[in-house]
Scaffold this motif. Structure first.
Motif, PDB file in Angstrom:
ATOM      1  N   HIS A 161     -23.844  50.700  84.802  1.00  0.00           N
ATOM      2  CA  HIS A 161     -23.668  52.104  84.449  1.00  0.00           C
ATOM      3  C   HIS A 161     -23.008  52.805  85.634  1.00  0.00           C
ATOM      4  O   HIS A 161     -23.492  52.717  86.772  1.00  0.00           O
ATOM      5  CB  HIS A 161     -25.014  52.739  84.116  1.00  0.00           C
ATOM      6  N   ARG A 203     -21.011  56.381  87.095  1.00  0.00           N
ATOM      7  CA  ARG A 203     -20.587  57.777  86.972  1.00  0.00           C
ATOM      8  C   ARG A 203     -19.146  57.883  87.438  1.00  0.00           C
ATOM      9  O   ARG A 203     -18.773  57.304  88.469  1.00  0.00           O
ATOM     10  CB  ARG A 203     -21.498  58.673  87.812  1.00  0.00           C
ATOM     11  N   SER A 224     -15.848  60.296  88.446  1.00  0.00           N
ATOM     12  CA  SER A 224     -15.355  61.611  88.852  1.00  0.00           C
ATOM     13  C   SER A 224     -13.880  61.470  89.227  1.00  0.00           C
ATOM     14  O   SER A 224     -13.548  60.857  90.254  1.00  0.00           O
ATOM     15  CB  SER A 224     -16.157  62.138  90.049  1.00  0.00           C
ATOM     16  N   ASP A 256     -21.477  56.684  82.623  1.00  0.00           N
ATOM     17  CA  ASP A 256     -22.757  57.367  82.423  1.00  0.00           C
ATOM     18  C   ASP A 256     -22.848  58.501  83.448  1.00  0.00           C
ATOM     19  O   ASP A 256     -22.870  58.256  84.668  1.00  0.00           O
ATOM     20  CB  ASP A 256     -23.900  56.369  82.625  1.00  0.00           C
ATOM     21  N   VAL A 257     -22.916  59.738  82.987  1.00  0.00           N
ATOM     22  CA  VAL A 257     -22.904  60.891  83.894  1.00  0.00           C
ATOM     23  C   VAL A 257     -24.153  60.942  84.768  1.00  0.00           C
ATOM     24  O   VAL A 257     -24.180  61.649  85.781  1.00  0.00           O
ATOM     25  CB  VAL A 257     -22.770  62.213  83.099  1.00  0.00           C
ATOM     26  N   LYS A 258     -25.219  60.196  84.394  1.00  0.00           N
ATOM     27  CA  LYS A 258     -26.449  60.213  85.171  1.00  0.00           C
ATOM     28  C   LYS A 258     -26.579  59.003  86.102  1.00  0.00           C
ATOM     29  O   LYS A 258     -27.577  58.870  86.818  1.00  0.00           O
ATOM     30  CB  LYS A 258     -27.646  60.249  84.226  1.00  0.00           C
ATOM     31  N   ALA A 259     -25.574  58.130  86.085  1.00  0.00           N
ATOM     32  CA  ALA A 259     -25.667  56.902  86.885  1.00  0.00           C
ATOM     33  C   ALA A 259     -25.632  57.202  88.381  1.00  0.00           C
ATOM     34  O   ALA A 259     -25.010  58.169  88.828  1.00  0.00           O
ATOM     35  CB  ALA A 259     -24.525  55.963  86.514  1.00  0.00           C
ATOM     36  N   ARG A 260     -26.330  56.372  89.158  1.00  0.00           N
ATOM     37  CA  ARG A 260     -26.316  56.524  90.613  1.00  0.00           C
ATOM     38  C   ARG A 260     -25.037  55.961  91.216  1.00  0.00           C
ATOM     39  O   ARG A 260     -24.521  56.485  92.198  1.00  0.00           O
ATOM     40  CB  ARG A 260     -27.537  55.823  91.218  1.00  0.00           C
TER      41      ARG A 260
END
Length: 670
Positions: free
Chosen positions: A46, A48, A50, A70-74
């Motif tokens: 997963h 994120r 940007s 996944d916008v919440k992934a670390r």
């Protein structure tokens, strides 16, 4: 002997270490300008994302390797556009910095194109560990040495489907090739649709592949496809030469008053169709009967917002009179104040399978280390003067992809050790930097052949391990069948008619004794002479008794010549012969049998990559390979440009790859 063994052992260790790095997912091609690896790999799971650019492309990239946005992934992939990068030459808009560690991938680039190239590099950093996929940890600072890194397809002569062109553009963009030169018009046909003059595309006005052309919508589609892959499309409408198709359609020469009126209307249509900055107008190989033609057409096209490119030699421009030149033949010369593209010795249609790629890879572009205002880069051109049937066959016989990867790396990295003027097509000795560089490139290229180019025509196997002894050439007086001492026994030196003839080492699966372009490009013999006979031999150790295939040829047929095929039972028109373990290997049955020269009669199976390998038997242990290599005149009625050369290498029976475990050693050294 000890020194040779020590070097061979060290080379083996270096290549072994390199192979371990490649197994870890780092066979980078082109090799970046600067790279430092670390031990902190990035796990693909997963992620994120940007990014200010290429959002869709990044999402497809992540999904394509099994990841999930996944916008919440670390774990994060972060892309930033910056105004400049340390360590990068000023003004290099394609540069990027790529940092990969355990939780973050950071890409800094000056332009969207730089971001795209970073994505291609990142794709080559992936590696598997068990069921997990990782990107190898590293810091890369990278930029191209030359701003033009391209290839040309001559579809004016031989139509190539849009699907095939897209296939080439897409995969070569992965290797940072950024220009596609589309040669659309020729004597044979005008391949771009004209709605105002549809007779141009009528089958009656085409002499090859009648009725085959690209619609204006297809042209627009290809422009969009190129842009999506960060590739600049350069259309070429050749004028006023190479224009027999135009004359057939209109009954007017381009340089006539009537011809120029028609041509300007066509330029309106062409310029409206192609949303690109450049238009190539040819101007080569023609007698100028109207001295106002070229200046008037350049001004007309510039007034429509396009920049103009012309061949050199061609129309003679002063600075400011054209926007760029493309150099061809040994006579092409860059002019100060006019950016130039180097295609001088970059005609793939004359290349053989194994020799020419060495010269291409080792040579600087226009003999400079990196690009500048006057030297833009290089385009590797494929001219289809001779008919070759089948698109896959066309790509395979021109050894398209191996050579494209060679120029992709050279044009990106810059540098080189010569300009087709020192060793040329001949591999340097093993203890030289030039040999080590090519061997490293070859190993990385073959990794990509196996992993990226599956299903593509890619006729190349390792050749840096193929070693030969080649004799000095014996004078044959025009008797190509004449027998000389090496046919009786193998020695390191021969006495013949009061003269000494030595034996010399050579490395490669294909050896030019004299190049197709003669002394313009160095080959094995420094001063080759007509009417001579050479011999080459090696011993090949096989770990087991086995049936294998043999790629063998003695005249690689250029795809730009109307040369006649060999007679049945002969390898060529030079009386070349080959023996394995003292048993003569006969040539294949030639599919082309014509005895009248014509570029419109298709090449058959004259070239070894156009036919199945010759089936041969190897004994367990050492196998003797012996070649007789006569030459008569360098130009004959059957072959205009005789190549004094040989290709010989063992491959699998299906020709898919090299045979594992073989050792090529003329001294029987294991």
């Amino acid at each position: 002997m000890k020194t040779s063994f020590l070097y061979s052992f060290c080379l083996f260790i270096c290549l072994f270490i390199s192979s371990i790095a490649q197994a870890d997912g780092c066979p980078l091609l082109p090799k970046p300008q600067k790279v430092i690896y670390n031990n902190s790999d990035f796990r693909v799971d997963h992620v994120r994302l940007s990014t200010p650019v290429l959002q869709k492309e990044w999402e497809e990239f992540i999904a394509g390797i099994g990841g999930t946005v996944d916008v919440k992934a670390r774990s994060v992939i972060r892309v930033e556009l910056v105004s400049g990068l340390e360590e990068v030459p000023e003004g290099n808009k394609e540069a990027y910095r790529l940092l990969v560690d355990g939780k973050t991938i950071t890409i800094e680039a000056i332009s969207t194109q730089g971001v795209y190239w970073a994505m291609q590099t990142l794709g080559q950093l992936k590696k598997k560990s068990g069921r997990n996929l990782f990107f190898r940890g590293c810091t890369i600072v990278d930029w191209p040495a030359f701003r033009v890194r391209g290839f040309m397809q001559d579809v004016g002569r031989s139509y190539i489907s849009l699907e095939e062109l897209k296939r080439e553009i897409a995969i070569l963009s992965q290797y940072k090739m950024n220009v596609f030169h589309w040669h659309l018009t020729e004597n044979q046909a005008w391949r771009l649709e004209s709605k105002i003059f549809p007779m141009l595309n009528d089958s009656i006005n085409m002499t090859r592949m009648p009725g085959k052309f690209y619609t204006l919508e297809e042209a627009k589609d290809l422009v969009a496809f190129c842009k999506a892959h960060q590739v600049l499309l350069i259309p070429e409408i050749d004028m006023p030469g190479h224009s027999a198709a135009f004359i057939r359609a209109f009954r007017h020469d381009m340089q006539s008053v009537e011809g120029m009126k028609i041509l300007k209307l066509l330029m309106d249509e062409v310029c409206d169709t192609f949303d690109v900055p450049y238009l190539h107008i040819g101007t080569d190989e023609v007698k100028f009967t109207n001295l106002s033609f070229v200046p008037e057409m350049v001004n007309y096209i510039r007034a429509k917002g396009k920049k103009v490119i012309s061949w050199n030699p061609g129309w003679k421009y002063a600075p400011g009179e054209t926007d760029m030149t493309q150099l061809w033949s040994y006579r092409g010369k860059a002019q100060k104040g006019i950016p130039a593209i180097d295609s001088k010795y970059h005609y793939l249609n004359h290349f053989d399978t194994f020799g020419d790629i060495i010269a291409l890879y080792n040579s600087r572009i226009y003999n400079v280390e990196q690009g500048n205002e006057d030297i833009a880069g290089s385009i590797l051109a494929v001219w289809h003067d001779r008919l070759v049937e089948g698109e896959e066959n066309l790509i395979r016989q021109n050894n398209f992809y191996p050579n494209m990867l060679a120029i992709a790396e050279r044009a990106w990295r810059g540098g080189g050790s010569e300009y087709f003027d020192k060793n040329g097509t001949i591999l340097s000795e093993e203890d030289t930097p030039q040999f080590r560089e090519f061997a490293d490139f070859e190993q990385r290229m073959l990794w990509h052949r196996e992993h990226i180019f599956k299903g593509f025509p890619f006729a190349y196997v390792r050749q840096t391990n193929v070693k030969w002894h080649v004799t000095d050439a014996f004078p044959n007086g025009g008797d190509l069948a004449k027998v000389f001492p090496p046919e009786q026994n193998l020695q390191n030196c021969y006495q013949y008619e009061g003269k000494e003839y030595k034996v010399h080492s050579a490395i490669g699966a294909g050896i030019y004794l004299r190049h197709v372009w003669g002394n313009l490009l160095p080959a094995f013999y420094k001063n080759p002479q007509e009417n001579h006979t050479a011999y080459a031999y090696t011993w090949v150790y096989s770990p087991k008794e086995q049936e294998v295939g043999l790629w063998a040829e003695f005249q690689n047929y250029s795809r730009s010549e109307a040369d006649l095929p060999p007679l049945q039972g002969k390898w060529d028109h030079k009386e070349s012969r080959i023996w394995i373990n003292d048993e003569e290997i006969l040539p294949p049955h030639w599919t082309a049998t014509h005895r009248q020269k014509s570029n419109e009669i298709a090449l058959g199976n004259e070239n070894c990559t156009a036919r199945p390998p010759i089936p041969v038997h190897l004994n367990k242990g050492w196998n003797k390979v012996f070649l007789k290599l006569p030459v008569g005149k360098f130009t004959t009625p059957e072959v205009r440009l005789v190549k004094w050369m040989f290709t010989a290498v063992f491959v699998t029976v299906d020709g898919d790859r090299a045979v594992d475990g073989l050792i090529y050693s003329p001294d029987k050294v294991r």
